[in-house]
Design an enzyme around this catalytic site. Structure first.
Site, PDB file in Angstrom:
ATOM      1  N   ASP A   1       0.857  -1.179   0.000  1.00  0.00           N
ATOM      2  CA  ASP A   1       0.000   0.000   0.000  1.00  0.00           C
ATOM      3  C   ASP A   1       0.897   1.233   0.000  1.00  0.00           C
ATOM      4  O   ASP A   1       2.126   1.131   0.057  1.00  0.00           O
ATOM      5  CB  ASP A   1      -0.983  -0.040   1.171  1.00  0.00           C
ATOM      6  CG  ASP A   1      -0.308   0.015   2.520  1.00  0.00           C
ATOM      7  OD1 ASP A   1       0.920   0.242   2.587  1.00  0.00           O
ATOM      8  OD2 ASP A   1      -1.001  -0.180   3.529  1.00  0.00           O
TER       9      ASP A   1
ATOM     10  N   GLY B   1     -11.394   3.807  -0.143  1.00  0.00           N
ATOM     11  CA  GLY B   1     -12.381   4.573   0.626  1.00  0.00           C
ATOM     12  C   GLY B   1     -13.614   3.782   1.005  1.00  0.00           C
ATOM     13  O   GLY B   1     -14.626   4.355   1.387  1.00  0.00           O
TER      14      GLY B   1
ATOM     15  N   ASP C   1      -7.710  -7.586   0.121  1.00  0.00           N
ATOM     16  CA  ASP C   1      -6.784  -7.878   1.218  1.00  0.00           C
ATOM     17  C   ASP C   1      -7.498  -7.559   2.516  1.00  0.00           C
ATOM     18  O   ASP C   1      -8.388  -6.697   2.543  1.00  0.00           O
ATOM     19  CB  ASP C   1      -5.534  -6.996   1.152  1.00  0.00           C
ATOM     20  CG  ASP C   1      -5.830  -5.590   1.639  1.00  0.00           C
ATOM     21  OD1 ASP C   1      -6.430  -4.800   0.882  1.00  0.00           O
ATOM     22  OD2 ASP C   1      -5.524  -5.284   2.817  1.00  0.00           O
TER      23      ASP C   1
ATOM     24  N   CYS D   1     -12.535 -29.407   6.339  1.00  0.00           N
ATOM     25  CA  CYS D   1     -11.371 -28.555   6.080  1.00  0.00           C
ATOM     26  C   CYS D   1     -10.100 -29.385   6.148  1.00  0.00           C
ATOM     27  O   CYS D   1      -9.946 -30.251   7.008  1.00  0.00           O
ATOM     28  CB  CYS D   1     -11.332 -27.418   7.094  1.00  0.00           C
ATOM     29  SG  CYS D   1      -9.900 -26.333   6.899  1.00  0.00           S
TER      30      CYS D   1
ATOM     31  N   CYS E   1      -6.956 -28.065   6.424  1.00  0.00           N
ATOM     32  CA  CYS E   1      -5.820 -27.342   7.009  1.00  0.00           C
ATOM     33  C   CYS E   1      -5.252 -28.140   8.179  1.00  0.00           C
ATOM     34  O   CYS E   1      -5.916 -29.028   8.718  1.00  0.00           O
ATOM     35  CB  CYS E   1      -6.245 -25.947   7.453  1.00  0.00           C
ATOM     36  SG  CYS E   1      -6.969 -25.898   9.115  1.00  0.00           S
TER      37      CYS E   1
ATOM     38  N   CYS F   1      -7.466 -28.331  11.394  1.00  0.00           N
ATOM     39  CA  CYS F   1      -8.630 -29.219  11.310  1.00  0.00           C
ATOM     40  C   CYS F   1      -8.226 -30.676  11.091  1.00  0.00           C
ATOM     41  O   CYS F   1      -8.946 -31.589  11.494  1.00  0.00           O
ATOM     42  CB  CYS F   1      -9.559 -28.754  10.191  1.00  0.00           C
ATOM     43  SG  CYS F   1     -10.372 -27.179  10.565  1.00  0.00           S
TER      44      CYS F   1
ATOM     45  N   HIS G   1      -5.714 -21.869   9.805  1.00  0.00           N
ATOM     46  CA  HIS G   1      -7.063 -22.265   9.417  1.00  0.00           C
ATOM     47  C   HIS G   1      -7.784 -21.128   8.691  1.00  0.00           C
ATOM     48  O   HIS G   1      -8.395 -21.337   7.635  1.00  0.00           O
ATOM     49  CB  HIS G   1      -7.892 -22.698  10.623  1.00  0.00           C
ATOM     50  CG  HIS G   1      -9.343 -22.834  10.274  1.00  0.00           C
ATOM     51  ND1 HIS G   1      -9.853 -23.946   9.635  1.00  0.00           N
ATOM     52  CD2 HIS G   1     -10.371 -21.948  10.384  1.00  0.00           C
ATOM     53  CE1 HIS G   1     -11.138 -23.755   9.376  1.00  0.00           C
ATOM     54  NE2 HIS G   1     -11.485 -22.556   9.828  1.00  0.00           N
TER      55      HIS G   1
END
Lengths: 373, 373
Positions: free
Chosen positions: B90, B214, B264, B302, B304, B307, B333
Site C-alpha cells: 500500500d 475509501g 486484502d 477442512c 488445514c 482441522c 485455518h
C-alpha cells in the site's frame, strides 16, 4: 516392548537406543519440553524435524489445565497434541514445589492450590501414577520431592528418604504396564553417601530407567559435574540414565561425558522467545543493535529454517517488532542446535572420538560470535 | 512482463490471471497482510501452502521499522521476509492517517510522527513511490488520502480531487519500471458522481490496475455493496480491480459477485490471534467453554493442519493457555478458509455456476455451528 540397547561407550560417555512401541529414542537424547501440550511456538512436526525422538510433558500443568481425565477422554496426550512418538512425563513433584500455592507436604503427599485459578489439589505417588497413566505417558517418573540447593545435609537426607518411600509406592501403584516404563529418581543433593544410599534403594526396588534428580537447582555447574563424576556409575549400567532439567549446551556435553543418556530443558524454547540464540560460537542476543544491518545468518553452517532463509537483520527486526515469527524461528533454531549437539555426540561416541568432538565444541565456542561487518 | 488475462465472467463476477515476473496471481485473489514483513504467526511457506499467490506489505510500518533504505540494502522485501512471489504494497496514505501522531496534511503530502518512537517523517506521492521501489514491491499503490465515512460530501469531493492530483504525481514519480505495476485508487465515498469523476481522472492518467479505495471504513456492508453495484464497471474492463481492506467472507463474496478481482484484509490473521475461526458454517469462538471437551475438528471438511490434526478441545485449551500455537493454528485455518473461498469462486465463475456456489455458501453459513455433542 520397552528396552535399552547400549551400543557403544567412549570413556564414561554412552550411546544407544531406547526402544518403545511408539518409536526409538537415540541416546544421548535431548527432550524438548512441551509443558502444556505444546512445545511453545513450534508445530509438533517441526519439533520432529529438528531431530527430537521424544518430548517431555509436565504433569503439574496438565493436571490443572486441561485436566488429566479430560485428556484421557480425548484419547490421551499423544493424540491431543498431535505427537505420536514417545512422551516422558515428569511426576509433578518438582513443579508443585516451585509453582503451586499454599503447599502442604506430608508423608502421604502434597496438597496445594493451583497457580492458575486457586483450586485445591492433591498429588501423591498414587495420584501421580494415575495422572501419568491417564495422559498415556510412555516414560513415567516416580513422584519425588526435591529440595532447592544449597540445603543442609539433614534436610537433603530426610527429603531423599521420603522420595525413596514414595518411589516404592510409585512402583507399587504403577503396576505392570507392558510398553510403558517407570523411572526412579535418585536424590541426595551433592553428598556422595546420600547419592549412594538413594541409588541402592532404587536399584533394590527396580526400575526401567534411573533419573538423577535434585541437580540444576541452583548448585552451579562445578558442583553438578562433581556429582556427575560419581552418580551415574551408581546406577545400573544396562538402564537409561536421565539427568532432569539440564541444561545449557556445555552442561549437556559435560553430562554426556560423565555417562548421562537423557536430558530435558526449557532453555532452547524459552530463550527463543527472549531473543537468545544458541550457536556453535556461543550465545547471540538478537535484540542487540549490532545485528540490524547484518545480512548474514545466525550461523552459516546451520541448516535450520532460521539460518537457511533469514538474515540476522530480519531476526532482529521481528524480535524488536514483537512478531510471533521471532519466537517461531529462534525456538526452531535453538532446538535444531541442541539436537545437532546430541547427534554429534552420538556419532563421536560410536566412533570413539568423543574427546576430539568435545575439544572442537569448546574451541568453536571460545571463538565467540562472528565479527561485526 | 505484467499483464492481466481475464479468462471468464459470470454475471459481473470475473476470473483470470495476473502475470508477473515473480509468478501468477489467480483472480479473484485474496492477499494476506504481512504488515511488518511477516504474516503474523505464519511461516511464509505455510502462507503459500494455504494457496496465497501474493502478499500485501504496509509501507507505513516498514518505512518506520526497519526502514525502506535498510530493506533495500538487505536485498529487498522479498528476500528479507523469505517470500519470492508477488508482493503488493500500500502507499502508506491510509495508515498514516489512522496510526501516526501529529499529522499535518498539505497539498504536498503528510508530515507526521511515528507511533513507535515519535520520530518525524514525511510522506508524499514521490516519497511513497521511492519507498515502494526500495522495498521491491511488484504492485505499487498510488499515494492517496482517504476520509473515514460518514463524511460530508464536500469533504469527500475535496479529498478525492487531492488524491487524483497525487495519483498524477505518483504516476510521474513511478516512471517506467518493466515488470512492476502501478495501481490507481478510485475515491469518492458513497457518491456515484464522485466515483465516476475519480474513475475518469484515473483512466485518463492510465494505470496497470485500479483499486476501489475509501470503502470498508465504517460505511457498513449495505452501503459498500451499493457502491460496488456501480463502481467496478466505471474502471477499465481489461485491468485488475482491487477492493482495499475487505473483508469478512460474505463481504468478499459480495465484492467478487460485483466484479472485484483482488482483496486484502487483516481479518483472518488478526481473528486467528483472538480465538475467532471462520468456517463454512460461520464464526466459531474457540474460547467458548462449549468446546472444552469436543473431540471434533473445527470443520470436518477442512484440510488445514488445525482441522486435520487437532480437536476443538485442543484449540480451546491452547487458546485459554495463551500458547503461541493457538495463533499459529487458527491463523493457518482462517487463511486456508479464505483461500478456499477464493478457489471455490474461481472455479464457479469459470464454469458459469457462480450463483449456485453463492447460494450454497450462504446456506452453509445459515446452518450455524455444529450442534453441541
Amino acid at each position: 516392548m520397552f528396552s535399552f540397547d547400549l551400543q557403544a561407550t567412549d570413556g564414561a560417555a554412552r550411546t544407544g537406543v531406547i526402544r518403545t512401541p511408539r518409536g526409538d529414542i537415540r541416546t544421548p537424547a535431548f527432550m524438548p519440553v512441551g509443558t502444556a501440550a505444546t512445545v511453545k511456538a513450534m508445530m509438533p512436526e517441526s519439533v520432529r524435524a529438528t531431530g527430537a525422538d521424544i518430548l517431555l510433558g509436565n504433569t503439574y500443568h496438565l493436571m490443572l489445565r486441561p485436566g488429566a481425565e479430560r485428556i484421557d477422554r480425548l484419547g490421551g496426550l499423544h493424540r491431543f497434541m498431535n505427537w505420536d512418538r514417545p512422551i516422558l512425563t515428569d511426576s509433578g513433584g518438582f513443579q508443585v514445589m516451585s509453582l503451586a500455592e499454599l503447599r502442604k507436604l506430608t508423608e502421604k503427599g502434597v496438597t496445594f492450590r493451583s497457580h492458575i485459578d486457586g483450586s485445591k489439589h492433591e498429588l501423591t505417588p498414587e495420584r501421580s501414577m494415575e495422572i501419568q497413566k491417564l495422559l498415556g505417558s510412555d516414560i513415567v517418573m516416580c513422584f519425588d520431592e526435591c529440595p532447592a540447593l544449597p540445603a543442609d545435609e539433614a534436610r537433603v537426607a530426610e527429603s531423599m528418604r521420603l522420595s525413596m518411600r514414595w518411589a516404592e509406592r510409585s512402583r507399587e501403584a504403577f503396576g505392570d504396564r507392558p510398553g510403558h516404563a517407570l523411572f526412579g529418581i535418585q536424590q541426595g543433593g551433592v553428598t556422595e553417601e546420600l547419592r549412594a544410599e538413594s541409588a541402592e534403594a532404587l536399584t533394590r526396588i527396580g526400575f526401567d530407567g534411573y533419573a538423577i534428580g535434585g541437580l540444576a537447582v541452583g548448585e552451579g555447574q562445578e558442583a553438578m559435574f562433581g556429582v556427575l563424576d560419581y552418580a551415574p556409575a551408581m546406577l545400573p549400567v544396562d538402564k537409561p540414565r536421565y539427568l532432569m532439567g539440564v541444561g545449557k549446551p556445555d552442561d549437556i556435553v559435560g553430562a554426556v561425558k560423565r555417562g548421562v543418556d537423557m536430558m530435558d530443558c526449557v532453555l532452547p524454547s524459552r530463550s527463543g522467545r527472549t531473543g537468545q540464540a544458541f550457536t556453535r560460537r556461543g550465545v547471540v542476543n538478537i535484540k542487540n543493535a549490532r545485528h540490524q544491518d547484518d545480512p548474514r545468518p545466525l550461523d552459516e553452517h546451520c541448516t535450520c529454517p532460521a539460518c537457511s532463509n533469514y538474515s540476522r537483520a530480519y531476526l532482529h527486526h521481528v524480535f524488536r517488532s514483537q512478531e510471533i515469527i521471532s519466537s517461531m524461528l529462534l525456538t526452531w533454531h535453538n532446538l535444531h542446535y541442541f539436537q545437532e549437539i546430541m547427534g554429534g555426540m552420538r556419532a563421536a561416541i560410536s566412533e570413539g572420538r568423543f574427546a576430539d568432538w568435545e575439544e572442537k565444541f569448546h574451541a568453536d565456542r571460545a571463538q565467540g560470535d562472528i565479527e561485526l561487518l
